[in-house]
Design an enzyme around this catalytic site. Structure first.
Site, PDB file in Angstrom:
ATOM      1  N   LYS A  22       0.839  -1.211   0.000  1.00  0.00           N
ATOM      2  CA  LYS A  22       0.000   0.000   0.000  1.00  0.00           C
ATOM      3  C   LYS A  22       0.868   1.254   0.000  1.00  0.00           C
ATOM      4  O   LYS A  22       0.612   2.188  -0.774  1.00  0.00           O
ATOM      5  CB  LYS A  22      -0.894  -0.006   1.253  1.00  0.00           C
ATOM      6  CG  LYS A  22      -1.618   1.304   1.499  1.00  0.00           C
ATOM      7  CD  LYS A  22      -2.474   1.233   2.722  1.00  0.00           C
ATOM      8  CE  LYS A  22      -1.791   1.563   4.024  1.00  0.00           C
ATOM      9  NZ  LYS A  22      -1.409   2.981   4.181  1.00  0.00           N
ATOM     10  N   ASN A  23       1.881   1.277   0.845  1.00  0.00           N
ATOM     11  CA  ASN A  23       2.669   2.502   0.978  1.00  0.00           C
ATOM     12  C   ASN A  23       3.573   2.776  -0.219  1.00  0.00           C
ATOM     13  O   ASN A  23       4.178   3.844  -0.302  1.00  0.00           O
ATOM     14  CB  ASN A  23       3.484   2.477   2.274  1.00  0.00           C
ATOM     15  CG  ASN A  23       2.593   2.622   3.496  1.00  0.00           C
ATOM     16  OD1 ASN A  23       1.398   2.878   3.366  1.00  0.00           O
ATOM     17  ND2 ASN A  23       3.167   2.449   4.674  1.00  0.00           N
ATOM     18  N   ARG A  92      -5.272   8.859   4.737  1.00  0.00           N
ATOM     19  CA  ARG A  92      -4.376   9.548   5.661  1.00  0.00           C
ATOM     20  C   ARG A  92      -3.172  10.145   4.930  1.00  0.00           C
ATOM     21  O   ARG A  92      -2.606  11.130   5.332  1.00  0.00           O
ATOM     22  CB  ARG A  92      -3.892   8.519   6.688  1.00  0.00           C
ATOM     23  CG  ARG A  92      -3.627   9.048   8.051  1.00  0.00           C
ATOM     24  CD  ARG A  92      -3.294   7.914   8.972  1.00  0.00           C
ATOM     25  NE  ARG A  92      -2.054   7.271   8.609  1.00  0.00           N
ATOM     26  CZ  ARG A  92      -0.852   7.757   8.849  1.00  0.00           C
ATOM     27  NH1 ARG A  92      -0.726   8.921   9.449  1.00  0.00           N
ATOM     28  NH2 ARG A  92       0.225   7.107   8.494  1.00  0.00           N
ATOM     29  N   CYS A 116      -5.181  12.679  12.506  1.00  0.00           N
ATOM     30  CA  CYS A 116      -5.443  11.322  12.058  1.00  0.00           C
ATOM     31  C   CYS A 116      -5.460  10.439  13.281  1.00  0.00           C
ATOM     32  O   CYS A 116      -5.213  10.889  14.398  1.00  0.00           O
ATOM     33  CB  CYS A 116      -4.399  10.851  11.061  1.00  0.00           C
ATOM     34  SG  CYS A 116      -2.876  10.334  11.825  1.00  0.00           S
ATOM     35  N   ARG A 121      -1.082  15.388  12.797  1.00  0.00           N
ATOM     36  CA  ARG A 121      -0.446  15.027  11.534  1.00  0.00           C
ATOM     37  C   ARG A 121       0.218  16.252  10.935  1.00  0.00           C
ATOM     38  O   ARG A 121      -0.295  16.859  10.002  1.00  0.00           O
ATOM     39  CB  ARG A 121      -1.561  14.494  10.615  1.00  0.00           C
ATOM     40  CG  ARG A 121      -1.093  13.919   9.328  1.00  0.00           C
ATOM     41  CD  ARG A 121      -1.064  12.404   9.401  1.00  0.00           C
ATOM     42  NE  ARG A 121      -0.085  11.879   8.471  1.00  0.00           N
ATOM     43  CZ  ARG A 121      -0.223  11.863   7.179  1.00  0.00           C
ATOM     44  NH1 ARG A 121      -1.304  12.339   6.606  1.00  0.00           N
ATOM     45  NH2 ARG A 121       0.723  11.368   6.401  1.00  0.00           N
ATOM     46  N   PRO A 122       1.360  16.651  11.481  1.00  0.00           N
ATOM     47  CA  PRO A 122       1.988  17.869  10.957  1.00  0.00           C
ATOM     48  C   PRO A 122       2.492  17.672   9.537  1.00  0.00           C
ATOM     49  O   PRO A 122       2.882  16.559   9.150  1.00  0.00           O
ATOM     50  CB  PRO A 122       3.148  18.106  11.920  1.00  0.00           C
ATOM     51  CG  PRO A 122       3.403  16.828  12.610  1.00  0.00           C
ATOM     52  CD  PRO A 122       2.135  16.027  12.558  1.00  0.00           C
ATOM     53  N   ASP A 306       4.705   0.517  11.952  1.00  0.00           N
ATOM     54  CA  ASP A 306       3.458  -0.136  11.543  1.00  0.00           C
ATOM     55  C   ASP A 306       3.378  -1.589  12.002  1.00  0.00           C
ATOM     56  O   ASP A 306       2.292  -2.171  12.020  1.00  0.00           O
ATOM     57  CB  ASP A 306       3.302  -0.090  10.008  1.00  0.00           C
ATOM     58  CG  ASP A 306       2.999   1.311   9.513  1.00  0.00           C
ATOM     59  OD1 ASP A 306       2.785   2.213  10.351  1.00  0.00           O
ATOM     60  OD2 ASP A 306       2.980   1.513   8.282  1.00  0.00           O
ATOM     61  N   ILE A 328       7.928   6.734  16.705  1.00  0.00           N
ATOM     62  CA  ILE A 328       7.642   7.505  15.489  1.00  0.00           C
ATOM     63  C   ILE A 328       6.359   8.338  15.624  1.00  0.00           C
ATOM     64  O   ILE A 328       6.362   9.528  15.326  1.00  0.00           O
ATOM     65  CB  ILE A 328       7.530   6.568  14.254  1.00  0.00           C
ATOM     66  CG1 ILE A 328       8.760   5.643  14.154  1.00  0.00           C
ATOM     67  CG2 ILE A 328       7.356   7.390  12.971  1.00  0.00           C
ATOM     68  CD1 ILE A 328      10.082   6.311  13.885  1.00  0.00           C
ATOM     69  N   ARG A 398      -8.395  -0.617   4.564  1.00  0.00           N
ATOM     70  CA  ARG A 398      -7.485   0.350   3.929  1.00  0.00           C
ATOM     71  C   ARG A 398      -6.165  -0.311   3.533  1.00  0.00           C
ATOM     72  O   ARG A 398      -5.468   0.184   2.645  1.00  0.00           O
ATOM     73  CB  ARG A 398      -7.184   1.517   4.884  1.00  0.00           C
ATOM     74  CG  ARG A 398      -8.357   2.461   5.088  1.00  0.00           C
ATOM     75  CD  ARG A 398      -7.942   3.678   5.919  1.00  0.00           C
ATOM     76  NE  ARG A 398      -6.594   4.063   5.577  1.00  0.00           N
ATOM     77  CZ  ARG A 398      -5.614   4.255   6.449  1.00  0.00           C
ATOM     78  NH1 ARG A 398      -5.829   4.134   7.729  1.00  0.00           N
ATOM     79  NH2 ARG A 398      -4.420   4.581   6.034  1.00  0.00           N
TER      80      ARG A 398
HETATM   81  C1  UD1 Z   1       4.443   6.731   6.230  1.00  0.00           C
HETATM   82  C2  UD1 Z   1       3.590   5.505   6.062  1.00  0.00           C
HETATM   83  C3  UD1 Z   1       3.118   5.010   7.406  1.00  0.00           C
HETATM   84  C4  UD1 Z   1       4.304   4.774   8.316  1.00  0.00           C
HETATM   85  C5  UD1 Z   1       5.210   6.011   8.370  1.00  0.00           C
HETATM   86  C6  UD1 Z   1       6.482   5.794   9.150  1.00  0.00           C
HETATM   87  C7  UD1 Z   1       2.565   5.861   3.897  1.00  0.00           C
HETATM   88  C8  UD1 Z   1       1.317   6.061   3.134  1.00  0.00           C
HETATM   89  N1  UD1 Z   1       2.435   5.851   5.252  1.00  0.00           N
HETATM   90  O1  UD1 Z   1       3.617   7.734   6.835  1.00  0.00           O
HETATM   91  O2  UD1 Z   1       2.400   3.799   7.228  1.00  0.00           O
HETATM   92  O3  UD1 Z   1       3.827   4.504   9.611  1.00  0.00           O
HETATM   93  O4  UD1 Z   1       5.552   6.426   7.046  1.00  0.00           O
HETATM   94  O5  UD1 Z   1       7.203   4.728   8.617  1.00  0.00           O
HETATM   95  O6  UD1 Z   1       3.627   5.653   3.347  1.00  0.00           O
HETATM   96  N2  UD1 Z   1       6.280  14.557  10.766  1.00  0.00           N
HETATM   97  C9  UD1 Z   1       6.413  15.889  11.110  1.00  0.00           C
HETATM   98  N3  UD1 Z   1       6.262  16.835  10.140  1.00  0.00           N
HETATM   99  C10 UD1 Z   1       6.016  16.516   8.838  1.00  0.00           C
HETATM  100  C11 UD1 Z   1       5.903  15.147   8.496  1.00  0.00           C
HETATM  101  C12 UD1 Z   1       6.039  14.179   9.476  1.00  0.00           C
HETATM  102  O7  UD1 Z   1       6.603  16.223  12.276  1.00  0.00           O
HETATM  103  O8  UD1 Z   1       5.901  17.419   8.004  1.00  0.00           O
HETATM  104  C13 UD1 Z   1       6.401  13.527  11.807  1.00  0.00           C
HETATM  105  C14 UD1 Z   1       5.097  12.719  11.977  1.00  0.00           C
HETATM  106  O9  UD1 Z   1       4.180  13.383  12.820  1.00  0.00           O
HETATM  107  C15 UD1 Z   1       5.585  11.435  12.586  1.00  0.00           C
HETATM  108  C16 UD1 Z   1       6.957  11.257  11.925  1.00  0.00           C
HETATM  109  O10 UD1 Z   1       7.333  12.544  11.410  1.00  0.00           O
HETATM  110  O11 UD1 Z   1       5.761  11.585  13.970  1.00  0.00           O
HETATM  111  C17 UD1 Z   1       6.959  10.232  10.818  1.00  0.00           C
HETATM  112  O12 UD1 Z   1       6.090  10.601   9.800  1.00  0.00           O
HETATM  113  P1  UD1 Z   1       6.306  10.237   8.266  1.00  0.00           P
HETATM  114  O13 UD1 Z   1       7.573   9.478   8.081  1.00  0.00           O
HETATM  115  O14 UD1 Z   1       6.088  11.475   7.482  1.00  0.00           O
HETATM  116  O15 UD1 Z   1       5.120   9.231   8.024  1.00  0.00           O
HETATM  117  P2  UD1 Z   1       4.096   9.261   6.844  1.00  0.00           P
HETATM  118  O16 UD1 Z   1       4.776   9.560   5.557  1.00  0.00           O
HETATM  119  O17 UD1 Z   1       2.923  10.077   7.248  1.00  0.00           O
END
Ligand code: UD1
Length: 417
Positions: A22-23, A92, A116, A121-122, A306, A328, A398
């Site tokens: 999925k990711n 998401r 979320c 979700r920053p 995950d 995370i 999902r």
């Molecule tokens: C992706 C995966 C998700 C997985 C995660 C971590 C997809 C669709 N989803 O989510 O399944 O759990 O990677 O491996 O690929 N953060 C910030 N600011 C930002 C972006 C992120 O502070 O602008 C923080 C988030 O709140 C979180 C951490 O960084 O605490 C990790 O987030 P991120 O790696 O961005 O995860 P996703 O891409 O949302």
């Protein structure tokens, strides 16, 4: 609204082929809008998040058709730069469309993704990175408007945290930028490598994915490409965990075992015999699992966040006390309250969960709180004595294709009604 009904206690045994990730498929579907001509994406799982992506593509003016697990996309008719709120809320991870649409059209408008189920979700890293490529970003009454003055310009971007989504957004936006973009402290997850491979097949010039520095040389155009999505490592971990709590044995085919070393080692510590080759993993579980001492989620190649709920569920019936630390996401333990309804003994404090394995769980009525938390409830329900009824299974849909059919094939007593 359908539910899952599990009659726990059956030993799982058999083999399964693991579906596409999925990711990986979600950012790759977003990336197809950068290509002129037809893109053929194989190994697309049949998931509600994939359906949502197809609806976004169609809303933008692309044509899509599904032939089995292949999706064929032609984005030559792309005519819109916005994604309305209802489509954004379905997924998401919809923020990844920002880089793709802005990269192709120099303009994008998305509703703010908001919170979320895993906590706030920053998207600050996404927005500041796009700003460094020359995008002006306006937060406009719940909408994010991105406008580029002319062609985007490559730049050096250092990510304060190696965010998966931000790394993908930068890659998508920088493909058409003028000059070179260098992402440092980039996410190293296998799904980033898959995105790089797809984009390069379409004519992009990207190197370094899988390491913490990714270099993107901007190009003038991308063409259609054919690509096969990598297998889903979290789905693989889910079936390993499901077999492990029933004292079972499972052979998982079509996997990439080198992406799962951190997960394999935890099941080894819990007393499972795990053997693997490049494309297969075989897990044989003991009559009762042993505890794991301490596992913490980390960025790849560390233990995946995950997969946390999946091993916490397994630890609920292990001999002894296990500790898991979630590093995370801030708010990933909502499912633990539901596991307790099944008789699990788990204490949490901030990011730490201590799981005291019990002799037996007993079936109960529970609610999925999020995708992997829902999978944890299935695992616990398979281990429990008696009937478990899981509601709000749209979370599970999902990320898992035919989960109850696959588990039934392994001998589980599970149905959807
Ligand atoms: C992706 C995966 C998700 C997985 C995660 C971590 C997809 C669709 N989803 O989510 O399944 O759990 O990677 O491996 O690929 N953060 C910030 N600011 C930002 C972006 C992120 O502070 O602008 C923080 C988030 O709140 C979180 C951490 O960084 O605490 C990790 O987030 P991120 O790696 O961005 O995860 P996703 O891409 O949302």
């Amino acid at each position: 609204m359908s539910k899952l009904y599990i009659n726990g206690g059956s030993r799982l045994s058999g083999e399964l082929i693991v579906h596409g990730a999925k990711n990986s498929v979600l950012p790759i579907l977003a990336a197809t809008i950068l290509c002129k001509g037809e893109c053929v994406i194989h190994n697309c799982p049949n998931l509600s998040d994939v359906d949502s992506s197809v609806r976004i593509l169609e809303h933008l003016g692309c044509s899509c058709r599904r032939e089995g697990s292949t999706i064929v996309i032609n984005s030559d008719g792309l005519s819109r730069f916005d994604i309305p709120d209802e489509l954004m809320q379905e997924m998401r991870s919809s923020i990844v469309w920002l880089g793709a649409i802005a990269g192709r059209l120099g303009r994008a408008r998305l509703s703010s993704p908001g919170g979320c189920e895993l906590g706030p979700r920053p998207i600050d890293l996404h927005l500041s990175a796009l700003g460094r490529l020359g995008m002006q970003i306006i937060d406009n009454h719940g909408y994010i408007d991105c406008v580029a003055k002319g062609r985007l310009r490559g730049n050096d971007i250092h990510l304060a945290f190696p965010s998966v989504g931000a790394t993908e957004n930068i890659m998508l936006a920088a493909v058409y930028a003028q000059g070179k973009t260098v992402i440092s402290n980039a996410a190293k997850e296998p799904e980033i490598v898959d995105l790089q491979n797809f984009l390069n097949r379409a004519g992009a010039r990207i190197c370094g994915a899988g390491n913490d520095k990714i270099i993107i040389e901007g190009v003038r155009s991308l063409h259609g490409a054919e690509h096969t999505v990598i297998p889903d490592r979290i789905v693989t971990a889910t079936y390993m965990s499901a077999a492990s709590v029933t004292g079972g044995e499972v052979l998982l085919k079509g996997v990439l075992s080198e992406q799962l070393l951190s997960v394999i080692s935890v099941f080894g510590e819990m007393g499972c015999d795990v053997s693997y080759s490049h494309n297969e993993i075989k897990l044989s579980a003991p009559h009762r699992l042993s505890r794991f001492s301490g596992v913490q989620s980390l960025v790849y190649p560390g233990f995946p966040t995950d997969a946390g709920p999946l091993i916490v569920a397994a630890a609920t019936v292990a001999q002894g006390s296990s500790m898991f630390i979630e590093n995370i996401f801030e708010n990933r333990y909502k499912y633990i309250g539901e596991l307790r309804r099944l008789g699990a003994k788990i204490k949490t404090a901030d990011r730490v969960a201590v799981i005291d394995g019990v002799d037996r769980l007993s079936g109960a009525r529970v609610n999925s709180t999020d995708l992997r938390g829902g999978a944890a409830l299935i695992i616990a329900g398979l281990a429990a004595h008696g009937k478990t009824e899981i509601d709000k299974i749209f979370h599970i849909d999902r990320g898992y294709e035919n989960i109850e059919e696959n588990l039934r094939q392994l001998g589980a007593d599970i149905k959807r009604k």
